[in-house]
Design a protein around this motif. Structure first.
Motif, PDB file in Angstrom:
ATOM      1  N   GLN A   1      -3.774 -14.460  -6.023  1.00  0.00           N
ATOM      2  CA  GLN A   1      -1.976 -14.501  -4.413  1.00  0.00           C
ATOM      3  C   GLN A   1      -1.372 -15.892  -4.060  1.00  0.00           C
TER       4      GLN A   1
ATOM      5  N   VAL B   1       4.524  -3.271  -4.658  1.00  0.00           N
ATOM      6  CA  VAL B   1       3.150  -3.681  -3.811  1.00  0.00           C
ATOM      7  C   VAL B   1       3.418  -4.304  -2.217  1.00  0.00           C
TER       8      VAL B   1
ATOM      9  N   ALA C   1       3.273  -6.603  -0.110  1.00  0.00           N
ATOM     10  CA  ALA C   1       2.023  -7.028   0.260  1.00  0.00           C
ATOM     11  C   ALA C   1       3.252  -8.410  -0.983  1.00  0.00           C
TER      12      ALA C   1
ATOM     13  N   GLY D   1      -2.796  -6.481   0.161  1.00  0.00           N
ATOM     14  CA  GLY D   1      -2.096  -5.315  -0.976  1.00  0.00           C
ATOM     15  C   GLY D   1      -2.721  -4.288  -1.365  1.00  0.00           C
TER      16      GLY D   1
END
Length: 337
Positions: free
Chosen positions: A224, A243, A245, A303
């Motif tokens: 990420q 997702v 996130a 996520g």
């Protein structure tokens, strides 16, 4: 204080600092300060993780370290033991006493081993006690944007087809789930790239960022920060839906490869012959830890989907996944080690 005493004190201090440094560099995490542990002599619950620091499973466990310490009623130590795609750490777990003080969190790799290695130092079913399948984590196909200037599946496939021998892809080890996930993409897209296996996720990510390798599949929590910084670029996520996130990253399926659907899962296990009462207690404690507001928030940001199973459901899931990956390994043509 005598000169000898002073020298001894300085030596002890240096040894302590070296020990702390080794602990930090080794990626260990303790939910209670070391000084408190030393004073109380309280024994910690050790989570042997068969992965390196910074991997998806490692990130998931560390986010809940403090909460796990509270719900288990003891300090928690995370002990990273990567190597051989996860076999090293798991081999040590299965040799530990079945007293609830040594646990592990394993991933898909645990049931891939038998299909990849001719011999193992343990039986992935008989030598563990499943406690719960904790949840799942999304996989994301990433590229080094300087090496592969692609922004989506169509552009990536075009580049790989234009120069079939020019690019390579990284994995966390031969026959690991990240290797299979990348190989599945190659098969679905009908493209080729050279496989470069690494000894864990950490070195894999480092070389992806450094440009030594061009692309790879990784758990979203592990990359990420690198996606946000621009060091790596996401091509698509591997699941059936986007997702929450990372809603801007489309699925690989929606980009023209509808059969591509793979994600990571993670499960809490102990050594074989863990008493039923301990299994029940640990399952309840883990469920409670991951239900706390701060851990739920961390999982959402990463996520991950958290949905702890029963021990019985976990045991059944391990057996079904074992059969599933045996077929997938054969289809991917992974060489036996």
């Amino acid at each position: 204080m005598t000169a000898a005493t002073t020298k001894l004190t300085k030596t002890s201090r240096r040894q302590t600092l070296r020990g702390l440094g080794a602990l930090l560099l080794g990626g260990s995490f303790i939910s209670t300060p070391l000084a408190v542990l030393a004073q109380t002599g309280e024994r910690a619950v050790r989570f042997i993780l068969p992965v390196g620091a910074g991997s998806g499973v490692d990130t998931i466990v560390r986010a809940a370290g403090v909460a796990l310490g509270k719900t288990l009623g003891r300090p928690v130590v995370v002990d990273n033991q990567p190597g051989a795609g996860g076999i090293v750490g798991t081999a040590n777990l299965v040799k530990s006493a079945p007293d609830g003080m040594t646990l592990s969190v394993v991933s898909n790799n645990h049931v891939v081993y038998p299909s990849v290695y001719k011999s193992l130092p343990f039986d992935p079913i008989a030598d563990i006690t499943p406690i719960c399948v904790l949840g799942s984590t999304p996989f994301v196909l990433v590229v080094n944007p300087l090496r592969l200037p692609a922004s989506n599946v169509k552009e990536l496939v075009a580049l790989l087809k234009a120069k079939p021998d020019a690019y390579n892809y990284a994995s966390s080890g031969n026959g690991t789930i990240l290797h299979l996930a990348a190989e599945m993409f190659m098969e679905e897209a009908q493209v080729k790239a050279k496989h470069i296996p690494y000894k864990g996720v950490g070195p894999m990510i480092a070389d992806l960022i450094g440009g030594q390798v061009d692309l790879g599949v990784l758990a979203l929590p592990a990359v990420q920060a690198h996606l946000k910084s621009g060091a790596l670029r996401a091509i698509g996520v591997g699941g059936s839906s986007r997702v929450a996130a990372a809603p801007d990253i489309p699925t690989i399926a929606e980009q023209g490869l509808p059969n591509y659907n793979i994600e990571g899962w993670f499960a809490v296990v102990g050594p074989a012959k863990l008493p039923a009462a301990e299994v029940k207690r640990i399952q309840a404690a883990v469920t409670a830890a991951y239900a706390t507001p701060e851990v739920k928030e961390a999982m959402a940001k990463q996520g991950n989907t958290i949905n702890p199973s029963s021990p019985e459901a976990a045991a059944q899931y391990f057996r079904s996944e074992l059969a599933k990956y045996a077929k997938l390994v054969k289809k991917a043509g992974v060489e036996l080690q």
